[in-house]
Design an enzyme around this catalytic site. Structure first.
Site, PDB file in Angstrom:
ATOM      1  N   SER B  26     -12.509   2.839   2.250  1.00 46.19           N
ATOM      2  CA  SER B  26     -12.608   1.480   1.713  1.00 46.19           C
ATOM      3  C   SER B  26     -11.635   0.532   2.417  1.00 46.19           C
ATOM      4  O   SER B  26     -10.485   0.869   2.672  1.00 46.19           O
ATOM      5  CB  SER B  26     -12.292   1.514   0.214  1.00 46.19           C
ATOM      6  OG  SER B  26     -12.256   0.211  -0.304  1.00 46.19           O
ATOM      7  N   ASN B  72      -0.637  -2.187   6.515  1.00 47.96           N
ATOM      8  CA  ASN B  72      -1.385  -3.372   6.106  1.00 47.96           C
ATOM      9  C   ASN B  72      -0.953  -3.845   4.742  1.00 47.96           C
ATOM     10  O   ASN B  72      -0.562  -3.056   3.884  1.00 47.96           O
ATOM     11  CB  ASN B  72      -2.893  -3.103   6.144  1.00 47.96           C
ATOM     12  CG  ASN B  72      -3.426  -2.565   4.834  1.00 47.96           C
ATOM     13  OD1 ASN B  72      -3.698  -3.311   3.899  1.00 47.96           O
ATOM     14  ND2 ASN B  72      -3.540  -1.238   4.757  1.00 47.96           N
ATOM     15  N   ALA B  73      -0.994  -5.160   4.586  1.00 45.63           N
ATOM     16  CA  ALA B  73      -0.820  -5.780   3.275  1.00 45.63           C
ATOM     17  C   ALA B  73      -1.889  -6.864   3.199  1.00 45.63           C
ATOM     18  O   ALA B  73      -1.606  -8.049   3.183  1.00 45.63           O
ATOM     19  CB  ALA B  73       0.579  -6.355   3.121  1.00 45.63           C
ATOM     20  N   GLY B  75      -4.081  -7.012   0.780  1.00 44.80           N
ATOM     21  CA  GLY B  75      -4.387  -7.374  -0.593  1.00 44.80           C
ATOM     22  C   GLY B  75      -5.865  -7.145  -0.791  1.00 44.80           C
ATOM     23  O   GLY B  75      -6.511  -6.449   0.010  1.00 44.80           O
ATOM     24  N   CYS B 132      -3.574   0.565  -7.159  1.00 45.97           N
ATOM     25  CA  CYS B 132      -3.029  -0.790  -7.188  1.00 45.97           C
ATOM     26  C   CYS B 132      -2.127  -0.949  -8.400  1.00 45.97           C
ATOM     27  O   CYS B 132      -2.218  -0.216  -9.379  1.00 45.97           O
ATOM     28  CB  CYS B 132      -4.153  -1.804  -7.165  1.00 45.97           C
ATOM     29  SG  CYS B 132      -4.961  -1.946  -8.727  1.00 45.97           S
ATOM     30  N   ASN B 194      -4.970   7.238  -0.637  1.00 45.35           N
ATOM     31  CA  ASN B 194      -4.778   5.859  -0.180  1.00 45.35           C
ATOM     32  C   ASN B 194      -3.587   5.773   0.783  1.00 45.35           C
ATOM     33  O   ASN B 194      -3.083   6.795   1.245  1.00 45.35           O
ATOM     34  CB  ASN B 194      -4.564   4.959  -1.399  1.00 45.35           C
ATOM     35  CG  ASN B 194      -5.160   3.576  -1.205  1.00 45.35           C
ATOM     36  OD1 ASN B 194      -4.855   2.908  -0.227  1.00 45.35           O
ATOM     37  ND2 ASN B 194      -6.004   3.154  -2.124  1.00 45.35           N
ATOM     38  N   GLY B 219      -3.258   5.790   9.257  1.00 43.97           N
ATOM     39  CA  GLY B 219      -3.376   6.298  10.620  1.00 43.97           C
ATOM     40  C   GLY B 219      -2.745   7.669  10.783  1.00 43.97           C
ATOM     41  O   GLY B 219      -2.252   8.266   9.815  1.00 43.97           O
TER      42      GLY B 219
HETATM   43  C1  LIG Z   1      -6.682  -2.766   6.585  1.00 46.50           C
HETATM   44  C2  LIG Z   1      -6.854  -1.763   5.474  1.00 46.50           C
HETATM   45  C3  LIG Z   1      -7.406  -2.178   4.255  1.00 46.50           C
HETATM   46  C4  LIG Z   1      -7.568  -1.273   3.222  1.00 46.50           C
HETATM   47  N1  LIG Z   1      -8.137  -1.684   2.046  1.00 46.50           N
HETATM   48  C5  LIG Z   1      -8.355  -0.785   1.055  1.00 46.50           C
HETATM   49  C6  LIG Z   1      -9.017  -1.171  -0.143  1.00 46.50           C
HETATM   50  O1  LIG Z   1      -9.429  -2.307  -0.331  1.00 46.50           O
HETATM   51  N2  LIG Z   1      -9.198  -0.223  -1.104  1.00 46.50           N
HETATM   52  C7  LIG Z   1      -8.789   1.070  -0.945  1.00 46.50           C
HETATM   53  O2  LIG Z   1      -9.001   1.879  -1.834  1.00 46.50           O
HETATM   54  N3  LIG Z   1      -8.154   1.460   0.189  1.00 46.50           N
HETATM   55  C8  LIG Z   1      -7.936   0.566   1.183  1.00 46.50           C
HETATM   56  N4  LIG Z   1      -7.317   0.974   2.343  1.00 46.50           N
HETATM   57  C9  LIG Z   1      -6.883   2.362   2.476  1.00 46.50           C
HETATM   58  C10 LIG Z   1      -7.913   3.205   3.227  1.00 46.50           C
HETATM   59  O3  LIG Z   1      -9.133   3.254   2.520  1.00 46.50           O
HETATM   60  C11 LIG Z   1      -7.402   4.640   3.434  1.00 46.50           C
HETATM   61  O4  LIG Z   1      -7.216   5.239   2.178  1.00 46.50           O
HETATM   62  C12 LIG Z   1      -6.084   4.704   4.180  1.00 46.50           C
HETATM   63  O5  LIG Z   1      -6.033   3.714   5.182  1.00 46.50           O
HETATM   64  C13 LIG Z   1      -5.816   6.069   4.794  1.00 46.50           C
HETATM   65  O6  LIG Z   1      -6.820   6.433   5.704  1.00 46.50           O
HETATM   66  P1  LIG Z   1      -6.724   6.174   7.298  1.00 46.50           P
HETATM   67  O7  LIG Z   1      -5.409   6.688   7.769  1.00 46.50           O
HETATM   68  O8  LIG Z   1      -7.903   6.881   7.865  1.00 46.50           O
HETATM   69  O9  LIG Z   1      -6.816   4.682   7.473  1.00 46.50           O
HETATM   70  C14 LIG Z   1      -7.147   0.068   3.392  1.00 46.50           C
HETATM   71  C15 LIG Z   1      -6.589   0.465   4.603  1.00 46.50           C
HETATM   72  C16 LIG Z   1      -6.446  -0.416   5.648  1.00 46.50           C
HETATM   73  C17 LIG Z   1      -5.839   0.049   6.937  1.00 46.50           C
END
Ligand SMILES: Cc1cc2nc3c(=O)[nH]c(=O)nc-3n(C[C@H](O)[C@H](O)[C@H](O)COP(=O)(O)O)c2cc1C
Ligand SMILES: Cc1cc2nc3c(=O)[nH]c(=O)nc-3n(C[C@H](O)[C@H](O)[C@H](O)COP(=O)(O)OP(=O)(O)OC[C@H]3O[C@@H](n4cnc5c(N)ncnc54)[C@H](O)[C@@H]3O)c2cc1C
Ligand code: FES
Lengths: 281, 314
Positions: B26, B72-73, B75, B132, B194, B219
């Site tokens: 997400s 990221n922030a 929101g 959140c 998350n 990441g």
């Molecule tokens: C730019 C960005 C926006 C994200 N927005 C959400 C979000 O709206 N809701 C959510 O549950 N997780 C959000 N995440 C978290 C990701 O869904 C994921 O759980 C997290 O980035 C770890 O996975 P990754 O290392 O493959 O990115 C966000 C991550 C990133 C980098």
């Protein structure tokens, strides 16, 4: 060993083709242009060369020593030539990512994503164009000037720089038939106060149907004032920090004034080119 | 010569059958990725978290990078439920892959209202982003503790018949307990996990690199944490676990499957390589064929722990 340019092969829906691709290009050259800028020339596959002036690529920068640019870096298209398979970027070395770009050598493989975003428009009513850019903003306007020249438009280019010798691409703009005016900080010819009468004189002569600008908030502000006062339309290419470059992450939003309301738009998707009248700093 | 086999990459998340275990995380995925590849090759489509009403999101800069990852922030800039129902749902209905809708809220009541509102035909599952801040608990995320996790998931379970996935947070000291609390409260699957809360400062200006001061790390840098939590949750729970965090390569996917995940979500890797999910689907199938693995069941949860090492770090 040299690498032939290819795109990452992925399934696309039947009958469609990808609007942008992730491609492995080959570095043709990567050379300093003057003290501050470098020109990167790539051998690129045709899939990524259906470009519009004002569009950009997301570059996967190699890591320079002891630094780790993880995210891709957005860079305007400086030049593209589908027939020759050439893609060019003009960049200023500022941090980890662009320092990494500077390490690329002839023959290296280099991953790019693009073309991205929406480029400049050029309606037929815009016959006399004024390009106003500062620093590396000129890179963004270069392919626009080429297209305008091909379409037989009249061009005036105001190139602003810190010093006269740092003004970029003067000869290139001249080769597109532009009247080039170099302004710089050393003699204060680049201040809005100095530029305003210069531009207004041309407006009075009727040689400005539209403005295009990039690279300076101060210039944008000046053009917004002039645009309102004289009813001249125009477009600005904007920058914002990005992660995906495709519209997915919402990292790159900026505020825009649209019909009395302030709204958020993604620079990578709705932009990077926006109407001058709607831009906010 | 080995017999040619066509491996079955399908996986089952509760009642939901996925054609393969690769889906987006997400917030890192939207219809815009359709410019790059055919989104129907994915196991599922997981949308950016939506919240009730129009929301602007955080100030910029919203992202910064770090060695092996990013923060990221963003929101949750959200156009609210009307935009979801009127624009997004019809768009995604054009695809065959199941649609997973992520929701979040700052209070229990808001969560329940939103969950009811998104329980619509065309939605295959609801992912509750309980990472959140909960304003009723001093801003602590629901997913930090088993009791708040249990309460919110139980309330959500009571208001939707759709499969309910609980997305956990790595910002907890008791992941297995939180996972079990979500399971006991009726969650159909766990998404683990998350982003991890972090921070970065620009030394020259002495200002935070993110407009919101703190942000979520994602990441490759967080992959070991997400993998460890996936293992802990898969061991403690019988509902399916979906691994998420730093997954970027086929090797990463296989690690999570071996640790017990039945599917994986890919987030940040898509920013580095927007084609990665499509390529992972192909790579997984090719790998299975080459290894003579006929189904994912032969991989999922097959971690072997040499006896002597067991328990040393537990
Ligand atoms: C730019 C960005 C926006 C994200 N927005 C959400 C979000 O709206 N809701 C959510 O549950 N997780 C959000 N995440 C978290 C990701 O869904 C994921 O759980 C997290 O980035 C770890 O996975 P990754 O290392 O493959 O990115 C966000 C991550 C990133 C980098
Ligand atoms: C659409 C677009 C087109 C651009 N075209 C050009 C160009 O043609 N030539 C050129 O030299 N520069 C251009 N830039 C700016 C260029 O992206 C930045 O200079 C570059 O990202 C800096 O990265 P760095 O790691 O060297 O610097 P750092 O300062 O270390 O970068 C840190 C982070 O901030 C981001 N960042 C820093 N400055 C900018 C900026 N001005 N805009 C967006 N993100 C930034 C980086 O991407 C990175 O994520 C453009 C920016 C955008 C958005
Ligand atoms: S950079 Fe991700 S939406 Fe613009």
């Amino acid at each position: 060993m040299t690498h032939s340019p290819t795109v990452m092969s992925v399934p696309v829906p039947q009958g469609l083709r990808a609007r942008c691709s992730e491609a492995t290009c080959r570095v043709v050259s990567n050379t300093p242009v003057n003290g501050e800028y470098r020109l990167l020339v790539l051998d690129a596959p045709p899939e990524v060369l259906d470009c519009q002036p004002g569009q950009f690529f997301q570059l996967l920068c190699p890591a320079p020593e002891n630094e780790h640019p993880f995210l891709r870096r957005p860079m305007s298209i400086y030049g593209y030539d589908r027939r020759a398979g050439r893609l060019e970027f003009l960049y200023k070395v500022t941090g980890a990512g662009t320092r990494g770009l500077a390490t690329l050598r002839t023959g290296d493989a280099f991953n790019v994503l693009g073309p991205l975003g929406h480029g400049f428009s050029m309606p037929d009513t815009w016959q006399n164009l004024m390009l106003v850019a500062r620093g590396v903003g000129l890179a963004t306007l270069a392919p626009l000037a080429r297209l305008a020249h091909e379409k037989g438009r009249k061009l005036t280019a105001i190139c602003s720089a810190r010093r006269a010798d740092l003004a970029m691409s003067v000869a290139l703009f001249e080769s597109f038939g532009a009247e080039v005016i170099v302004v710089h900080d050393e003699d204060a010819s680049s201040t809005p106060e100095a530029l305003r009468p210069l531009i207004e004189a041309r407006i009075a002569q009727g040689t400005v149907d539209a403005f295009y600008t990039c690279g300076s908030a101060r210039l944008l502000r000046l053009l917004q004032t002039l645009a309102t006062t004289h009813g001249i339309p125009g477009e600005v290419a904007m920058e914002q920090q990005m992660a995906c470059g495709l519209g997915m992450c919402q990292a790159c939003v900026r505020s825009f004034r649209v019909g009395g309301e302030v709204i958020q738009r993604r620079v990578c998707r709705e932009g990077p080119v926006f109407p001058i009248s709607e831009a906010m700093e | 010569m080995k017999d040619f086999i066509t491996p079955d990459t399908g996986t089952q998340i509760g009642t939901l059958a996925l054609q393969n275990p690769i889906m987006p995380a997400s917030g890192t995925f939207s219809e815009d990725l359709a410019d790059v590849f055919d989104l129907d090759v994915l196991g599922a489509h997981v949308l950016k978290t939506i919240m009730h009403g129009m929301r602007a999101g955080n100030p910029t800069p919203r992202v910064c990078d770090m060695p092996s990852g990013m923060m990221n922030a963003i929101g949750i800039p959200s156009k609210g439920i009307d935009d979801f129902r009127d624009r997004m749902l019809p768009y995604w209905a054009g695809y065959g892959a199941p649609l997973v809708v992520s929701i979040s809220a700052h209070s229990m009541d808001e969560f329940v209202r939103l969950c009811e509102a998104v329980s619509l035909p065309g939605v295959a599952a609801i992912e509750a982003n309980i990472s959140c801040p909960n304003i009723e608990a001093d801003g602590r995320a629901f997913a930090m503790r088993p009791d708040t996790t249990h309460t919110v998931i139980e309330r959500l379970r009571g208001c939707t018949d759709l499969p309910l996935w609980a997305k956990l947070s790595p910002n907890t000291g008791e992941p297995a307990e939180v996972g079990r609390a979500a399971q006991d409260a009726g969650a159909d699957a766990l998404v683990v996990a998350n982003t991890m809360l972090g921070m970065s400062i620009d030394v020259a200006s002495r200002t935070p690199r993110l407009g919101n001061v703190m942000g979520g790390m994602s990441g490759p840098a967080i992959k070991p944490v997400a993998l460890r939590m996936t293992y802990q949750c898969a061991r403690a729970c019988h509902i399916p676990v979906i691994g998420c965090g730093g997954i970027s390569t086929l090797e990463d996917v296989l690690e999570f499957l071996i640790a017990g995940a039945r599917a994986v979500q890919i987030g940040t890797a898509t920013f580095q390589s927007p084609t990665i999910m499509a390529r992972l689907v192909t790579q997984l199938r090719d790998w299975m064929a080459a290894q003579g693995v006929s189904s994912l069941g032969e991989i999922i949860g097959t971690l072997e722990i040499p006896q002597a090492a067991d328990g040393v770090w537990a």
